[in-house]
Design a protein around this motif. Sequence first.
Motif, short mmCIF file in Angstrom:
data_model
loop_
_atom_site.label_atom_id
_atom_site.label_comp_id
_atom_site.label_asym_id
_atom_site.label_seq_id
_atom_site.Cartn_x
_atom_site.Cartn_y
_atom_site.Cartn_z
N LEU A 57 14.45 38.39 -60.57
CA LEU A 57 14.90 37.67 -59.37
C LEU A 57 14.71 36.17 -59.58
N GLY A 58 13.58 35.80 -60.16
CA GLY A 58 13.27 34.39 -60.43
C GLY A 58 14.29 33.77 -61.37
N ILE A 59 14.67 34.51 -62.43
CA ILE A 59 15.66 33.99 -63.39
C ILE A 59 16.98 33.71 -62.67
N TYR A 60 17.39 34.67 -61.83
CA TYR A 60 18.65 34.53 -61.11
C TYR A 60 18.62 33.30 -60.19
N LEU A 61 17.51 33.17 -59.43
CA LEU A 61 17.40 32.06 -58.47
C LEU A 61 17.36 30.72 -59.18
N SER A 62 16.63 30.68 -60.31
CA SER A 62 16.51 29.42 -61.05
C SER A 62 17.88 28.99 -61.59
N LYS A 63 18.67 29.95 -62.09
CA LYS A 63 20.02 29.63 -62.58
C LYS A 63 20.86 29.07 -61.44
N PHE A 64 20.73 29.70 -60.29
CA PHE A 64 21.49 29.26 -59.10
C PHE A 64 21.13 27.81 -58.76
N PHE A 65 19.82 27.52 -58.70
CA PHE A 65 19.37 26.17 -58.36
C PHE A 65 19.82 25.16 -59.42
N SER A 66 19.70 25.55 -60.70
CA SER A 66 20.09 24.64 -61.78
C SER A 66 21.57 24.28 -61.71
N LYS A 67 22.39 25.29 -61.36
CA LYS A 67 23.83 25.06 -61.30
C LYS A 67 24.20 24.14 -60.13
N HIS A 68 23.47 24.29 -59.01
CA HIS A 68 23.91 23.61 -57.79
C HIS A 68 23.16 22.34 -57.44
N ILE A 69 22.00 22.12 -58.05
CA ILE A 69 21.19 20.96 -57.64
C ILE A 69 21.89 19.63 -57.93
N ASN A 70 22.76 19.61 -58.93
CA ASN A 70 23.47 18.38 -59.28
C ASN A 70 24.57 18.01 -58.30
N LYS A 71 24.98 19.01 -57.51
CA LYS A 71 26.09 18.75 -56.58
C LYS A 71 25.63 17.88 -55.41
N ILE A 72 24.30 17.77 -55.26
CA ILE A 72 23.77 16.96 -54.15
C ILE A 72 23.17 15.69 -54.76
N SER A 73 23.32 14.56 -54.05
CA SER A 73 22.70 13.32 -54.53
C SER A 73 21.18 13.49 -54.49
N TYR A 74 20.50 13.16 -55.60
CA TYR A 74 19.05 13.38 -55.67
C TYR A 74 18.32 12.54 -54.63
N THR A 75 18.81 11.31 -54.38
CA THR A 75 18.16 10.44 -53.39
C THR A 75 18.25 11.09 -52.01
N LYS A 76 19.45 11.63 -51.69
CA LYS A 76 19.61 12.29 -50.39
C LYS A 76 18.71 13.53 -50.31
N LEU A 77 18.70 14.29 -51.41
CA LEU A 77 17.88 15.51 -51.46
C LEU A 77 16.40 15.16 -51.27
N THR A 78 15.95 14.10 -51.96
CA THR A 78 14.56 13.67 -51.83
C THR A 78 14.25 13.29 -50.39
N PHE A 79 15.18 12.55 -49.79
CA PHE A 79 14.99 12.13 -48.40
C PHE A 79 14.85 13.35 -47.48
N VAL A 80 15.72 14.34 -47.69
CA VAL A 80 15.68 15.55 -46.85
C VAL A 80 14.35 16.29 -47.06
N VAL A 81 13.90 16.40 -48.33
CA VAL A 81 12.64 17.11 -48.60
C VAL A 81 11.45 16.35 -47.98
N ILE A 82 11.50 15.01 -48.04
CA ILE A 82 10.44 14.21 -47.40
C ILE A 82 10.39 14.54 -45.90
N LEU A 83 11.57 14.56 -45.29
CA LEU A 83 11.64 14.87 -43.84
C LEU A 83 11.11 16.27 -43.56
#
Lengths: 402, 105
Positions: free
Chosen positions: A324-350
């Motif tokens: 399950l972990g392998i599947y989820l990690s692949k999913f995150f790796s594929k999609h994390i680039n589609k979001i701006s990291y600065t925006k993502l960081t801001f959302v996680v901070i919030l």
Amino acid sequence: MIFIICFLASLLGILAGTFTGLAPGIHINLVSAILVGSLSLPFISKIPLLALAIFIVAMSITHTFIDFIPSIYLGAPDDESFLSILPGHKLLLQGKAHEAFILTLYGSIFSLIIILIVTPLFILFLPIFFSLIKSVIPFILIFLSLYIIIREDRSIIASLTFILAGILGLLTFNLPVKEPLLPLLSGLFGLSNLLISFKSKTRLPKQIILPLKEITLSKKEFFKSSLASLIFSPLCSFLPGIGSGHAATLGSEFIEQDNRGFLFMLGAINTTIMALSYVTAYSINKTRTGTSAAVFSLLTTISSNQLMIILITIFFACIISFFLGIYLSKFFSKHINKISYTKLTFVVILIIILINLIFTNWLGILVLAASTSLGIFVILSGSRRINLMASLILPSIIYYLF
Amino acid sequence: MQKQALLPLLITLELIFLLASIYILPINTKKISSPQEINSLEPNQKIEFEGKIIKETKNQITFNNSISIYYPHNSTLINKTYMVNGIINTFYENKTLIVKSIIPI
């Protein structure tokens, strides 16, 4: 019939553990407490207590596999996986978050061997050696503290960081802070790191998804990480006030490892400590994790047959969670680039601030502010962030000595 | 050490000083009036209450607000009014009250 119910309970537990692992702030202890508190409800009261216990065991084990995902990919800490943020974030910025996560998965699955070796030893010898090891542990921690400071080149800044983190930890655990670990650890290891990343406008590179056979540790690194996990995770699994953070600090300081070995060791330590907490509950009737306390309160005492079922559940949950972990990690790796990291960081901070506002109190918010500024100080001063572990080590030393 | 590290250091020192003051000084003390309130408070919460003693044994006294505390004593304390300062503690997941001072008023 009972077999089918228990099997379903373990599957549901894995599902719940995946959810708690992915959602920062939703802790397995919270779910376990809600479940134990809902026993009088008509629907829950019809379920056999053993099935409820199996649900909690499967959930807790899966959680230890999956909770590295928010730590590594988002920098959002959890009170067991927070140390993975440091090497995990470095590898994320190199496009190697998948590799970092898979190394923690390797560690977690390796914990099955440790559990197999240690369980009979715990059952046979823990009642005899418990008090002896309890009396030795504060001196090991004092030695560790001195060792951490002396090892550093800039020992004045290291000492200052260590003292400040220690005082902050002591105050946090001695003030009426609701959920004290949440603001303390999310400030020291999460928010501080994210605020620095946010300010520096980091760009996330494309994440590389390597096949499993290419994600390996050298024999030497594997040996060192396995040895550290084998020695320190059982030692830190049955003592009050000592957890995976202490085990990881002991393991990494006394047996030096690189970032990849450290991630492997963290995975092994987290899962081993969680699994052995159930063996400890059976062996010496003492609970050391919130989930083992919940299982203990459901079953009143754990019989040898029940322990066997718990161990089978642990093995089952480990194997399913690995894939399950392998599947989820692949999913995150594929999609994390589609979001701006600065925006993502801001959302996680919030999200981290929001979680703290919901689950802790005004004193907790003060602790969050203090721990965040201390975390930022450590990053900017170039001191090693392992010094921040004094926030857990110093209160433990005081607890054991006085 | 970089100069920009000084600002977070100063903020940390100030906040730690503030937290230490809350811990040391008699501030953030909650007034309670029933034993049920003890269960709703966080561990380490400083509390105070006053009441008249209506029941006593050699080691325990009970106030008119139904709060009982462990307090070994020799002479009778019945009908006397006291101010109690204490701190909330947890013992095997149950909230208990540790008495810090008990002053006649």
